[in-house]
Design a protein around this motif. Sequence first.
Motif, PDB file in Angstrom:
ATOM      1  N   THR A 175       5.477   2.992   1.161  1.00  0.00           N
ATOM      2  CA  THR A 175       4.507   3.616   2.069  1.00  0.00           C
ATOM      3  C   THR A 175       3.162   2.893   2.052  1.00  0.00           C
ATOM      4  O   THR A 175       2.390   3.013   2.992  1.00  0.00           O
ATOM      5  N   ARG A 176       2.894   2.145   0.996  1.00  0.00           N
ATOM      6  CA  ARG A 176       1.598   1.483   0.869  1.00  0.00           C
ATOM      7  C   ARG A 176       1.717   0.011   1.195  1.00  0.00           C
ATOM      8  O   ARG A 176       2.753  -0.616   0.955  1.00  0.00           O
ATOM      9  N   GLY A 177       0.647  -0.552   1.730  1.00  0.00           N
ATOM     10  CA  GLY A 177       0.618  -1.968   2.063  1.00  0.00           C
ATOM     11  C   GLY A 177      -0.225  -2.212   3.289  1.00  0.00           C
ATOM     12  O   GLY A 177      -0.736  -1.276   3.915  1.00  0.00           O
ATOM     13  N   THR A 219       9.477  -3.756  -5.524  1.00  0.00           N
ATOM     14  CA  THR A 219       8.922  -2.395  -5.460  1.00  0.00           C
ATOM     15  C   THR A 219       7.506  -2.356  -6.027  1.00  0.00           C
ATOM     16  O   THR A 219       6.760  -1.406  -5.777  1.00  0.00           O
ATOM     17  N   LYS A 220       7.139  -3.384  -6.773  1.00  0.00           N
ATOM     18  CA  LYS A 220       5.778  -3.475  -7.337  1.00  0.00           C
ATOM     19  C   LYS A 220       4.917  -4.497  -6.588  1.00  0.00           C
ATOM     20  O   LYS A 220       3.745  -4.678  -6.926  1.00  0.00           O
ATOM     21  N   ALA A 221       5.487  -5.165  -5.612  1.00  0.00           N
ATOM     22  CA  ALA A 221       4.774  -6.242  -4.911  1.00  0.00           C
ATOM     23  C   ALA A 221       3.893  -5.695  -3.791  1.00  0.00           C
ATOM     24  O   ALA A 221       4.163  -4.617  -3.244  1.00  0.00           O
ATOM     25  N   PRO A 222       2.849  -6.443  -3.423  1.00  0.00           N
ATOM     26  CA  PRO A 222       2.054  -6.059  -2.245  1.00  0.00           C
ATOM     27  C   PRO A 222       2.864  -6.370  -0.974  1.00  0.00           C
ATOM     28  O   PRO A 222       3.136  -7.534  -0.680  1.00  0.00           O
ATOM     29  N   LEU A 223       3.254  -5.338  -0.263  1.00  0.00           N
ATOM     30  CA  LEU A 223       4.103  -5.517   0.911  1.00  0.00           C
ATOM     31  C   LEU A 223       3.264  -5.550   2.182  1.00  0.00           C
ATOM     32  O   LEU A 223       2.260  -4.839   2.317  1.00  0.00           O
ATOM     33  N   LEU A 224       3.701  -6.373   3.123  1.00  0.00           N
ATOM     34  CA  LEU A 224       3.062  -6.489   4.431  1.00  0.00           C
ATOM     35  C   LEU A 224       4.025  -5.928   5.477  1.00  0.00           C
ATOM     36  O   LEU A 224       5.228  -6.177   5.422  1.00  0.00           O
ATOM     37  N   PHE A 225       3.487  -5.193   6.442  1.00  0.00           N
ATOM     38  CA  PHE A 225       4.312  -4.511   7.434  1.00  0.00           C
ATOM     39  C   PHE A 225       4.024  -5.068   8.832  1.00  0.00           C
ATOM     40  O   PHE A 225       2.870  -5.084   9.277  1.00  0.00           O
ATOM     41  N   ASP A 226       5.082  -5.512   9.501  1.00  0.00           N
ATOM     42  CA  ASP A 226       4.988  -5.993  10.886  1.00  0.00           C
ATOM     43  C   ASP A 226       5.293  -4.819  11.818  1.00  0.00           C
ATOM     44  O   ASP A 226       6.446  -4.434  11.997  1.00  0.00           O
ATOM     45  N   GLU A 227       4.235  -4.243  12.392  1.00  0.00           N
ATOM     46  CA  GLU A 227       4.397  -3.055  13.228  1.00  0.00           C
ATOM     47  C   GLU A 227       4.886  -3.379  14.632  1.00  0.00           C
ATOM     48  O   GLU A 227       5.211  -2.480  15.406  1.00  0.00           O
ATOM     49  N   SER A 228       4.951  -4.662  14.984  1.00  0.00           N
ATOM     50  CA  SER A 228       5.327  -5.025  16.355  1.00  0.00           C
ATOM     51  C   SER A 228       6.790  -4.729  16.661  1.00  0.00           C
ATOM     52  O   SER A 228       7.203  -4.755  17.818  1.00  0.00           O
TER      53      SER A 228
END
Length: 317
Positions: free
Chosen positions: A217-219, A184-193
């Motif tokens: 919501t952030r990343g 929950t504190k990590a930098p998350l990456l989002f795969d929108e594909s």
Amino acid sequence: MSDRLPPLTALRAFEAAARHMSFAKAAEELNVTPAALSFQIKSLEEHLGQQVFHRLNRAVELTEAGRALAPGTRDGFDALNAAWRATQRLQDDTTLTITAGPALTAKWLAPRLYEFARAHPEIDLRFSTTLRVVDLERDGVDVAIRFGQGEDDGLYSIAARKEWMIPVMTPELAEQFPTPESLTKAPLLFDESIRFLDPPCDWPMWFRAAGINFEPTRGSHFSNADHAIDAAVAGVGVVLGRRPMIIKDVLEGRLCMPFKLAIETDARFRFICLQGAETRPKIAAFRDWFLAEIEKTAHISDGLTIINTKDIPAHVS
């Protein structure tokens, strides 16, 4: 007016002129003189008994009859061209044209192709990396590998294993974020594909499966899966990686799966070709290789708890 069709050359001349709205450009395409093309269109008009073009000073316009005729001739010649290409492909046992998405091609297919090439030196592979849904007949494609849900009506289609997603990161980041809660504190990456999946197979779903009440919501957001994976390999953050996209980097140590919880979607990669074409030697060879390659790395699922997204509650109690 005769019910007989006019000569094919006359219809071809009309189709090209209607498409270009220019006698000169149509003549150039068909490799004839403008006078010869004009003669062909004139003969079509005589056969029809009315004009199909208004001849203006520096341009042409379709008449009402021309507008009625144009769509059918265009579709007809498209169908003829597709049938001709399909017939030609039947004689070609050495070239195999495949379409697949850019991410699967980069992360899964390309690193393995030497195996297929070594086993089948007689087959030349040609790849079209696109997410566009192609018409196998019209576009001259032998095999499509596509990911998603639903059926492939009227086509030969064989599905591979179900797909799962799991958090992956560099070993260095894994030391900083050792528990699911710490993500929950990590930098998350989002795969929108994969936003099209229903139910979703994303970070909120994974956190709910882990029993964690967190809606990230952030990343950084990526439209291509391979770009998201490359960012994770570079240490930018943690990505919810799809099995075929991450497997090479995991097996070679660039990424790790510190948590043994994965979420599964009913969407599959499917091997698709025209009905009946699956028996052609080059297509059958690639199909068998494709399915065998997937099974070679099935052991990566060992020890994982895999939860289908349909079984994940909407809220954490």
